[in-house]
Design a protein around this motif. Structure first.
Motif, PDB file in Angstrom:
ATOM      1  N   MET A 107     -12.995 -13.454   1.081  1.00  0.00           N
ATOM      2  CA  MET A 107     -14.373 -13.116   0.317  1.00  0.00           C
ATOM      3  C   MET A 107     -14.798 -14.263  -0.470  1.00  0.00           C
ATOM      4  SD  MET A 107     -13.423 -10.757  -3.167  1.00  0.00           S
ATOM      5  CE  MET A 107     -11.851 -11.653  -3.363  1.00  0.00           C
ATOM      6  N   PHE A 108     -14.108 -15.126  -0.763  1.00  0.00           N
ATOM      7  CA  PHE A 108     -14.628 -16.509  -1.347  1.00  0.00           C
ATOM      8  C   PHE A 108     -15.296 -17.453  -0.157  1.00  0.00           C
ATOM      9  CE2 PHE A 108     -11.382 -16.887  -4.861  1.00  0.00           C
ATOM     10  CZ  PHE A 108     -12.164 -15.737  -5.689  1.00  0.00           C
ATOM     11  N   SER A 308      -2.792 -15.822   0.322  1.00  0.00           N
ATOM     12  CA  SER A 308      -3.894 -14.912   0.225  1.00  0.00           C
ATOM     13  C   SER A 308      -4.126 -14.298  -1.261  1.00  0.00           C
ATOM     14  CB  SER A 308      -3.725 -13.748   1.283  1.00  0.00           C
ATOM     15  OG  SER A 308      -2.821 -12.948   0.536  1.00  0.00           O
ATOM     16  N   ILE A 309      -5.182 -14.119  -1.774  1.00  0.00           N
ATOM     17  CA  ILE A 309      -5.642 -13.610  -2.972  1.00  0.00           C
ATOM     18  C   ILE A 309      -5.382 -12.163  -3.042  1.00  0.00           C
ATOM     19  CG2 ILE A 309      -7.279 -13.386  -5.068  1.00  0.00           C
ATOM     20  CD1 ILE A 309      -8.309 -16.017  -3.877  1.00  0.00           C
ATOM     21  N   SER A 310      -4.198 -11.417  -3.718  1.00  0.00           N
ATOM     22  CA  SER A 310      -4.232 -10.016  -3.568  1.00  0.00           C
ATOM     23  C   SER A 310      -4.761  -9.719  -5.130  1.00  0.00           C
ATOM     24  CB  SER A 310      -2.673  -9.468  -3.660  1.00  0.00           C
ATOM     25  OG  SER A 310      -1.888 -10.339  -4.471  1.00  0.00           O
ATOM     26  N   MET A 311      -5.900  -8.924  -5.077  1.00  0.00           N
ATOM     27  CA  MET A 311      -6.714  -8.692  -6.418  1.00  0.00           C
ATOM     28  C   MET A 311      -5.766  -7.546  -7.212  1.00  0.00           C
ATOM     29  SD  MET A 311      -8.945 -10.563  -7.392  1.00  0.00           S
ATOM     30  CE  MET A 311      -8.163 -12.213  -6.860  1.00  0.00           C
ATOM     31  N   PRO A 312      -5.769  -7.576  -8.662  1.00  0.00           N
ATOM     32  CA  PRO A 312      -5.027  -6.653  -9.253  1.00  0.00           C
ATOM     33  C   PRO A 312      -5.537  -5.385  -9.405  1.00  0.00           C
ATOM     34  CG  PRO A 312      -6.095  -8.099 -10.864  1.00  0.00           C
ATOM     35  CD  PRO A 312      -6.555  -8.760  -9.493  1.00  0.00           C
ATOM     36  N   THR A 313      -6.885  -5.118  -8.707  1.00  0.00           N
ATOM     37  CA  THR A 313      -7.349  -3.799  -8.773  1.00  0.00           C
ATOM     38  C   THR A 313      -7.580  -3.273  -7.240  1.00  0.00           C
ATOM     39  OG1 THR A 313      -9.536  -4.751  -8.673  1.00  0.00           O
ATOM     40  CG2 THR A 313      -8.624  -4.364 -10.993  1.00  0.00           C
ATOM     41  N   THR A 316     -11.227  -3.894  -5.152  1.00  0.00           N
ATOM     42  CA  THR A 316     -11.612  -5.244  -4.532  1.00  0.00           C
ATOM     43  C   THR A 316     -11.286  -5.334  -3.199  1.00  0.00           C
ATOM     44  OG1 THR A 316     -10.969  -6.045  -6.327  1.00  0.00           O
ATOM     45  CG2 THR A 316     -12.119  -7.562  -5.046  1.00  0.00           C
TER      46      THR A 316
END
Lengths: 335, 335
Positions: A107-108, A308-313, A316
């Motif tokens: 995503m980034f 990896s970035i696991s988003m809280p919601t 996403t």
């Protein structure tokens, strides 16, 4: 006069197509390497099967075409316009890797691509117009002015200190040593590449520049600096992770090249403070985009992958990106 | 004429100080909430101890001062200049939280701050000059032109559909419903806020504008839209995570406000394509910065925290950021 000059337009077209070729050459070469790896010893383990792979050769040719276009771009437009556009090759390779090699863009990483495009657009819109150059001797006069002589001397001294004092002691542990050598030398490479490119352009338009010794000195400088750069860039890529080397190298290389160009060609002398500030904003935006692209290049492909970035919601979407192949050293030399 | 107009300079000074006040009000209020929470029932669990906390009141006053400055900024400069600068409040609060509340800013969060500053600079340098407005009746004429009437009608219809059809069915599961209502109404709020702000400015400079019914209609529109916005923003913040709401809300709110301003005040009519393109680049850069800031706001403080980015190399310092408090709904209304 706010419009872009015809020369700058030519320069941008060449610089962007150079990025397309160089960016896609990564992917084409990687396809060749993968095919060779599937039927024999991988390149990483010393295998040379890829030399018989048509894909790999197609990749090499694409890269060379890209470098030639990049070389030619310098003949038309100032370095402050051409050099930062080198970042676009990173986007093309990231986007092609996303679709062709299924290496999902983080995503980034997508945000990084957007920033590189936006930053490049800002620089292209506000870059200074190239001053009219009629002969390589004119460039020679610019090169032997006190300002640029002092700059070159400082570069050579600093590089010598880095090579003879710092490299033996800190080369293996501090990437700044290798990257410093490459980017400092790189700024001189680009200035001489620009001189040679203009000499070739003028020669093609009928005034032979190769009868002047100045042209040959610029060619000598190009050759010397390139060899040094390739040597130390190989060492850097061999010692440190590409995801760390590439953004730092891109930032330092582009910054020193713009400084050198400003001193030698006095790009900003004809520009208002507003234009210069806008270009710097564009430049910082590209740097940020490149930084994001490289920083997220090595993240695991699956959501549970390392880092990896696991988003809280729930909303996403999680794209994560696995490490793509090393960027080959030679293509980083003058782009 | 490349220079900034005096009015635009006033507008920027007011908008930036508004961001400083609003940004720091988060921190001051949070200190008050923490103190109140330490000696009684926390606000999150229904406690009202914070009402006796001087810190909390200091935070409220700071926020109100910020909103007044923001309100006044609209009286001097076009919305396309003032609205995007709202992003700076996020930076101030993130940076202050980093130092005062020890909520470490993530590496990408720092990048987000840089991008917001660079994007704001680009917009400030290239924003259109405000047209001379002598009376609120002049703004009224702009508001009843076909273009803006159509825009307002479309907004009201879409908002009505969202409220009566979509909210009951999808409000709790799709944040776009609440955020859509708030940002669409927000664009009308800002246009009326601008009219009222100019009316006050003109009244202070001697030509009383409150004798015209037009001023009162604008005040009525401001009140109605504000109430609607606060109501649905509270619902949004109560249902979804701030880290997801804030960036999306900022993007939609700022985009619709710029569109409304373009239609009503014809900001871009006097500008070249190059200037408009540069402003859009600045705008996209701010959006990216805001997105990065919000996306990395909720990451655990320790390296092993959920979703933190552990880089594969030794050189990269790992800053990670814990979730800061909810951004209070009222301050998001018109900034």
């Amino acid at each position: 006069m706010d419009q872009m000059s015809p020369d700058n337009i030519n320069g941008v077209i060449l610089a962007v197509s150079s990025s397309i070729f160089i960016g896609s050459s990564f992917i084409i070469k990687k396809k060749g390497l993968k095919k060779a790896g599937a039927s024999g010893v991988r390149a990483g383990e010393g295998g040379y099967g890829y030399l018989k792979e048509p894909w790999w050769w197609a990749g090499m040719i694409t890269m060379i075409v890209g470098e030639v276009a990049n070389f030619a771009a310098y003949a038309f437009a100032p370095a402050i316009l051409v050099t930062p556009l080198g970042a676009l090759s990173i986007i093309f390779s990231a986007v092609l890797a996303h679709f062709i090699l299924k290496e999902k863009l983080h995503m980034f990483g997508i945000l990084g691509c957007i920033l590189c495009v936006v930053g490049s657009t800002t620089i292209v819109l506000h870059a200074p117009h190239e001053q009219k150059i009629e002969s390589v001797k004119q460039i020679w006069q610019l090169a032997i002015e006190p300002g640029f002589l002092v700059y070159s001397a400082v570069i050579v001294i600093v590089v010598a200190i880095l090579i003879f004092y710092y490299e033996p002691r800190y080369g293996k542990t501090h990437m700044i040593v290798y990257v410093g050598i490459c980017s400092l030398m790189g700024s001189l490479t680009v200035m001489s590449v620009k001189a040679v490119a203009i000499a070739i352009k003028l020669t093609f338009s009928g005034t032979n520049q190769f009868k002047y010794f100045n042209t040959w000195i610029f060619i000598l400088v190009v050759a010397t600096c390139c060899i040094l750069q390739i040597n130390y860039l190989n060492k850097a890529l061999d010692t440190f992770n590409t995801a760390v080397i590439s953004p730092v190298y891109y930032v330092m290389f582009t910054t020193f090249t713009i400084i050198a160009s400003m001193i030698m060609f006095k790009d900003w002398a004809s520009q208002s403070g507003l234009k210069i500030a806008t270009e710097l904003c564009g430049f910082v935006t590209i740097l940020s985009g490149t930084f994001l692209l490289h920083k997220t290049k090595d993240m695991g492909n699956s959501a549970s992958g390392r880092g990896s970035i696991s988003m809280p919601t729930r909303d996403t979407p999680v794209f994560t990106n696995s490490g793509s192949g090393r960027s080959s050293s030679s293509d980083k030399v003058a782009s």
